[in-house]
Design a protein around this motif. Structure first.
Motif, mmCIF file in Angstrom:
data_model
loop_
_atom_site.group_PDB
_atom_site.id
_atom_site.type_symbol
_atom_site.label_atom_id
_atom_site.label_comp_id
_atom_site.label_asym_id
_atom_site.label_seq_id
_atom_site.Cartn_x
_atom_site.Cartn_y
_atom_site.Cartn_z
ATOM 1 N N VAL A 161 3.450 5.924 -2.664
ATOM 2 C CA VAL A 161 4.456 6.929 -2.310
ATOM 3 C C VAL A 161 3.796 8.113 -1.600
ATOM 4 C CG1 VAL A 161 6.153 8.547 -3.280
ATOM 5 C CG2 VAL A 161 6.032 6.201 -4.142
ATOM 6 N N GLY A 162 2.593 8.468 -2.029
ATOM 7 C CA GLY A 162 1.863 9.552 -1.386
ATOM 8 C C GLY A 162 1.550 9.277 0.068
ATOM 9 N N HIS A 163 1.460 8.017 0.438
ATOM 10 C CA HIS A 163 1.227 7.631 1.833
ATOM 11 C C HIS A 163 2.530 7.453 2.609
ATOM 12 C CE1 HIS A 163 -3.103 7.258 2.065
ATOM 13 N NE2 HIS A 163 -3.120 6.586 0.919
ATOM 14 N N GLY A 164 3.660 7.749 1.958
ATOM 15 C CA GLY A 164 4.943 7.670 2.649
ATOM 16 C C GLY A 164 5.602 6.298 2.628
ATOM 17 N N TYR A 165 5.076 5.377 1.830
ATOM 18 C CA TYR A 165 5.673 4.049 1.710
ATOM 19 C C TYR A 165 6.687 4.031 0.571
ATOM 20 C CZ TYR A 165 1.772 2.316 4.565
ATOM 21 O OH TYR A 165 0.859 2.095 5.566
ATOM 22 N N LYS A 166 7.536 2.995 0.592
ATOM 23 C CA LYS A 166 8.516 2.824 -0.477
ATOM 24 C C LYS A 166 7.965 1.896 -1.554
ATOM 25 C CE LYS A 166 12.713 3.733 2.036
ATOM 26 N NZ LYS A 166 14.077 3.799 1.653
ATOM 27 N N ALA A 167 8.263 2.249 -2.789
ATOM 28 C CA ALA A 167 7.849 1.436 -3.932
ATOM 29 C C ALA A 167 9.027 1.294 -4.878
ATOM 30 C CB ALA A 167 6.668 2.095 -4.645
ATOM 31 N N ALA A 168 8.998 0.249 -5.690
ATOM 32 C CA ALA A 168 10.013 0.018 -6.720
ATOM 33 C C ALA A 168 9.296 -0.396 -7.999
ATOM 34 C CB ALA A 168 10.987 -1.067 -6.287
ATOM 35 N N VAL A 169 9.924 -0.077 -9.134
ATOM 36 C CA VAL A 169 9.318 -0.367 -10.430
ATOM 37 C C VAL A 169 10.311 -1.130 -11.302
ATOM 38 C CG1 VAL A 169 8.406 0.654 -12.560
ATOM 39 C CG2 VAL A 169 7.877 1.719 -10.345
ATOM 40 N N VAL A 170 9.823 -2.192 -11.934
ATOM 41 C CA VAL A 170 10.601 -2.936 -12.919
ATOM 42 C C VAL A 170 9.804 -2.894 -14.216
ATOM 43 C CG1 VAL A 170 11.653 -5.131 -13.533
ATOM 44 C CG2 VAL A 170 11.502 -4.451 -11.120
ATOM 45 N N GLN A 171 10.445 -2.408 -15.283
ATOM 46 C CA GLN A 171 9.770 -2.307 -16.571
ATOM 47 C C GLN A 171 10.391 -3.291 -17.565
ATOM 48 O OE1 GLN A 171 10.085 2.140 -16.939
ATOM 49 N NE2 GLN A 171 7.945 1.899 -17.540
ATOM 50 N N ASP A 223 12.996 -7.755 -0.595
ATOM 51 C CA ASP A 223 13.327 -6.665 0.337
ATOM 52 C C ASP A 223 12.065 -6.129 1.011
ATOM 53 O OD1 ASP A 223 14.206 -4.373 1.612
ATOM 54 O OD2 ASP A 223 15.567 -3.816 -0.008
ATOM 55 N N PRO A 224 11.928 -6.353 2.322
ATOM 56 C CA PRO A 224 10.705 -5.932 3.018
ATOM 57 C C PRO A 224 10.525 -4.417 3.121
ATOM 58 C CG PRO A 224 12.289 -6.835 4.573
ATOM 59 C CD PRO A 224 12.862 -7.050 3.205
ATOM 60 N N GLN A 225 11.544 -3.638 2.771
ATOM 61 C CA GLN A 225 11.357 -2.184 2.830
ATOM 62 C C GLN A 225 10.388 -1.693 1.756
ATOM 63 O OE1 GLN A 225 14.396 0.657 1.672
ATOM 64 N NE2 GLN A 225 15.465 -0.921 0.479
ATOM 65 N N TYR A 226 10.176 -2.492 0.701
ATOM 66 C CA TYR A 226 9.281 -2.078 -0.373
ATOM 67 C C TYR A 226 7.851 -2.531 -0.081
ATOM 68 C CZ TYR A 226 13.463 -0.726 -2.787
ATOM 69 O OH TYR A 226 14.644 -0.112 -3.103
ATOM 70 N N HIS A 227 6.995 -1.549 0.113
ATOM 71 C CA HIS A 227 5.580 -1.791 0.376
ATOM 72 C C HIS A 227 4.884 -2.270 -0.899
ATOM 73 C CE1 HIS A 227 1.945 -1.110 2.761
ATOM 74 N NE2 HIS A 227 1.391 -0.519 1.723
ATOM 75 N N LEU A 228 5.415 -1.805 -2.057
ATOM 76 C CA LEU A 228 4.806 -2.130 -3.346
ATOM 77 C C LEU A 228 5.891 -2.267 -4.408
ATOM 78 C CD1 LEU A 228 2.212 -2.309 -5.168
ATOM 79 C CD2 LEU A 228 2.426 0.160 -5.465
#
Length: 197
Positions: free
Chosen positions: A54-64, A119-124
């Protein structure tokens, strides 16, 4: 030859080896990282990488998986930066003691995980504690491995949790095993807000 000259020669040789390895690393693709083992810090490491992303401006998602509905410092912070969270919400399996309910909750949150993984928008994508879902047979192993294998080419995924299954380890680009040497909880010390959660 003095100590400084020896150090300089040794450092130069090391630099040449590292530079050669860097030059050989030409493949660009998303990575699958597995952080497993019985030591503390697996989720923390995964979240550190989410912050970096996120600090590099990419999108991330989290599943817990496993985690309950209690307050999470990571979620408190990262949701402010647009990171979506999907939380299983049932807590630790030894608390619920309801296998059918846990499987239903795991399946529900897995549907959200699959959407992130497609979803390719998520870098991580961080799949926190996913290893338990595979080890306890709460999710279909082949379906999970297929979703990981068929994700967008440039998407990286971090899977955390103890007891990562062999197939997941074999598929991963990087596997880190965190070993417990000592843990405060075993000495009767309570988990600390802002450090442990």
């Amino acid at each position: 030859m003095d100590a400084q000259e020896k150090h300089k020669i040794k450092s130069q040789k090391m630099k040449e080896k590292v530079d050669a390895r860097v030059a050989q690393a030409q493949i660009e693709k998303g990575l699958l990282l597995v952080i497993t083992g019985n030591g503390k810090g697996k989720s923390t490491s995964g979240f550190g990488t989410v912050v970096r992303c996120v600090g590099h401006g990419y999108k991330a998602a989290v599943v817990q998986f496993i985690k309950g509905k209690w307050e999470s410092g990571e979620r408190n912070l990262l949701e402010q930066y647009g990171v979506p969270f999907a939380v299983m919400g049932t807590g630790f399996t030894w608390n619920t003691q309801d296998r059918a309910g846990d499987i239903e909750a795991a399946t529900r949150v897995w549907q959200q995980a699959k959407a992130f993984l497609a979803d390719p928008q998520y870098h991580l994508v961080l799949l926190d504690e996913l290893t338990y879902m595979l080890g306890y047979d709460y999710l279909d192993k082949e379906e999970v491995l297929s979703a990981l294998k068929n994700r967008p080419e440039n998407q990286s995924v971090i899977v955390t949790g103890r007891g990562a299954i062999r197939e997941l380890r074999d598929m991963a680009d990087t596997v880190s095993e965190i070993k417990e040497e000592k843990h405060a909880f075993k000495a009767g010390i309570k988990a600390r807000k802002g450090v442990d959660w």
